[in-house]
Scaffold this motif. Sequence first.
Motif, PDB file in Angstrom:
ATOM      1  N   LEU A 304       0.842  -1.309  -0.073  1.00  0.00           N
ATOM      2  CA  LEU A 304       0.096   0.034   0.037  1.00  0.00           C
ATOM      3  C   LEU A 304       0.872   1.223  -0.038  1.00  0.00           C
ATOM      4  O   LEU A 304       0.484   2.171  -0.478  1.00  0.00           O
ATOM      5  N   VAL A 307       1.953   2.269  -3.354  1.00  0.00           N
ATOM      6  CA  VAL A 307       1.325   3.104  -4.240  1.00  0.00           C
ATOM      7  C   VAL A 307       0.968   4.614  -3.673  1.00  0.00           C
ATOM      8  O   VAL A 307       0.983   5.457  -4.441  1.00  0.00           O
ATOM      9  N   ASN A 308       1.011   4.576  -2.154  1.00  0.00           N
ATOM     10  CA  ASN A 308       0.806   5.837  -1.719  1.00  0.00           C
ATOM     11  C   ASN A 308       1.693   6.732  -1.993  1.00  0.00           C
ATOM     12  O   ASN A 308       1.713   7.925  -2.398  1.00  0.00           O
ATOM     13  N   LEU A 366     -10.006  -0.879   0.317  1.00  0.00           N
ATOM     14  CA  LEU A 366      -8.850  -1.161  -0.891  1.00  0.00           C
ATOM     15  C   LEU A 366      -9.588  -1.833  -1.984  1.00  0.00           C
ATOM     16  O   LEU A 366      -9.047  -1.444  -2.991  1.00  0.00           O
ATOM     17  N   ILE A 397      -7.345   5.179  -0.900  1.00  0.00           N
ATOM     18  CA  ILE A 397      -5.914   4.667  -0.407  1.00  0.00           C
ATOM     19  C   ILE A 397      -5.153   5.139   0.567  1.00  0.00           C
ATOM     20  O   ILE A 397      -4.747   4.659   1.676  1.00  0.00           O
ATOM     21  N   SER A 401      -3.960   3.469   4.356  1.00  0.00           N
ATOM     22  CA  SER A 401      -2.521   3.887   4.712  1.00  0.00           C
ATOM     23  C   SER A 401      -2.236   4.524   6.282  1.00  0.00           C
ATOM     24  O   SER A 401      -1.409   4.247   6.840  1.00  0.00           O
ATOM     25  N   THR A 467      -2.201  -2.876  -4.886  1.00  0.00           N
ATOM     26  CA  THR A 467      -3.574  -2.730  -4.081  1.00  0.00           C
ATOM     27  C   THR A 467      -4.056  -3.962  -3.585  1.00  0.00           C
ATOM     28  O   THR A 467      -4.632  -4.271  -2.337  1.00  0.00           O
ATOM     29  N   SER A 470      -2.137  -5.936  -1.170  1.00  0.00           N
ATOM     30  CA  SER A 470      -2.219  -5.518   0.182  1.00  0.00           C
ATOM     31  C   SER A 470      -3.514  -6.143   0.752  1.00  0.00           C
ATOM     32  O   SER A 470      -3.664  -6.594   2.068  1.00  0.00           O
TER      33      SER A 470
END
Length: 496
Positions: A304, A307-308, A366, A397, A401, A467, A470
């Motif tokens: 995650l 991506v973040n 998610l 997202i 996180s 994603t 995760s």
Amino acid sequence: MPPSCCGCLSQYTHHHLVAFLLTFFSYVLLHASRKTFSNVKVSISAQWTPSVQNGSAPVFSPGETWEENHLFADEKQATLFLGALDSIFLFSYAVGLYLSGVIGDRGNLRYVLCVGLCGSAAVEFVFGTLTEWLHIYNIYLYCGLWVLNGLLQSAVWPCVVAVMGNWFGKTGRGFVFGLWSACASVGNILGAFLASSVLKYGYEYAFLVTSVVQFGGGVVVFFGLLTSPKEVGLSLELEVETDTDSHRPLMSDEEDEVEVYGRRYQSAQQPDSEPLAESPQAIGFCQAFCLPGVLPYSLAYACLKLVNYSFFFWLPFYLSNNYGWKEAEADRLSVWYDVGGIIGGTVQGLISDFMGKRAPVLATSLLLAMGALVGYSRSPNDQVINAVLLATTGFFIGGPSNMISSAISADLGRQEALRGSQEALATVTGIVDGTGSVGAAGGQYLVSLIESKLGWMCVFYFFVVMTGGSIVFIIPLLFKEVQAMWRDRQALRRQL
């Protein structure tokens, strides 16, 4: 069902508010300075390429001087190096998190926090401002400074989460930490506006402003932060975790006794439990890594955070290059991702408090995030539509996180099996965030590589896969929490 948030908040004093605000703004300032690098990538890339690639360069400097200073032959090489710098920073940040969490549980949290804030500010000033003023352009110098910056910044997050864990107990933690974890997003917004406001004078002034503000914040924290209620003689009732049901799947819910590393502890549900030791000892790193729930949440956070942080590092660059918007406009538009993350973390944390469970909220968010990513990848060249889609993506997202890095890390570091050895919060936080940073570090170079070879659409498909990864890691925890909810409901029906 946990008590209402209003009832929970009414128990807190002005000392709790000061601790909340000082830790909040510590990470706001850190992220504001960190965001500066991603906001000025276009300007840095132009400065590091020769004049033939930079039409404005001959206006400001002689051609031969420019040719002596350039680092790369073209913009593509500069972009790859910027991605490599992101990975270098995150790898060193991850290593530092594993170390700083252990140091934080054994040392003075305030000292460790202030060294991280002030030291990082000094390094960023040298990296972005001093090197430009002195016209020093050297790849190895940039890499060395960014390694040092990652190590220093890693000291901040475990310390602020540990301080918050000391002041705020499990009751209402999802809401309090969900609201507090907006510090990163607020810092991104502040950094974007600070950088865009002075970018016209040169990217070195963006580094100058944010590093000076961060250094000043470190000084304020040093003189004003109280790391625990014990420092002002407050009752420790708020520190003691009494809600053993809200995260039951992370601990044993079958046996009356819990064995941890050769030591046995009576379950907190037993009235005849032995009293806690007056001076709990810090738990070891390997022991913290083996605690229930730490590994799956760490691996989920690795996917995650990749991506973040890809949005964090590359969003302004993507908006500027893909849509042709000016760099300052792209910086301001990118804050909508953080606005969505702020709302998502607070709302989802509140929902998890009322449910008494975290994993179902995470999994649902998610799943929706995967659809939001696909939708945003097809956003038209319209700033209003892009901002709405960006905020929606940030909600699904950024929310999970924030929950994993703050509220869930605090749950894991103060779970029932640690009664009698509670000094694990900073260590567990460092493990979760450190593992997440390892995933994010590898991802940043992959993003630049995928973009240069296949284009931005494939980058978004990569985000969708990560994603989904995760979600896979939290599925076992999700099943346990759903089973616990079902057992609770059945028990309630039998009582009625």
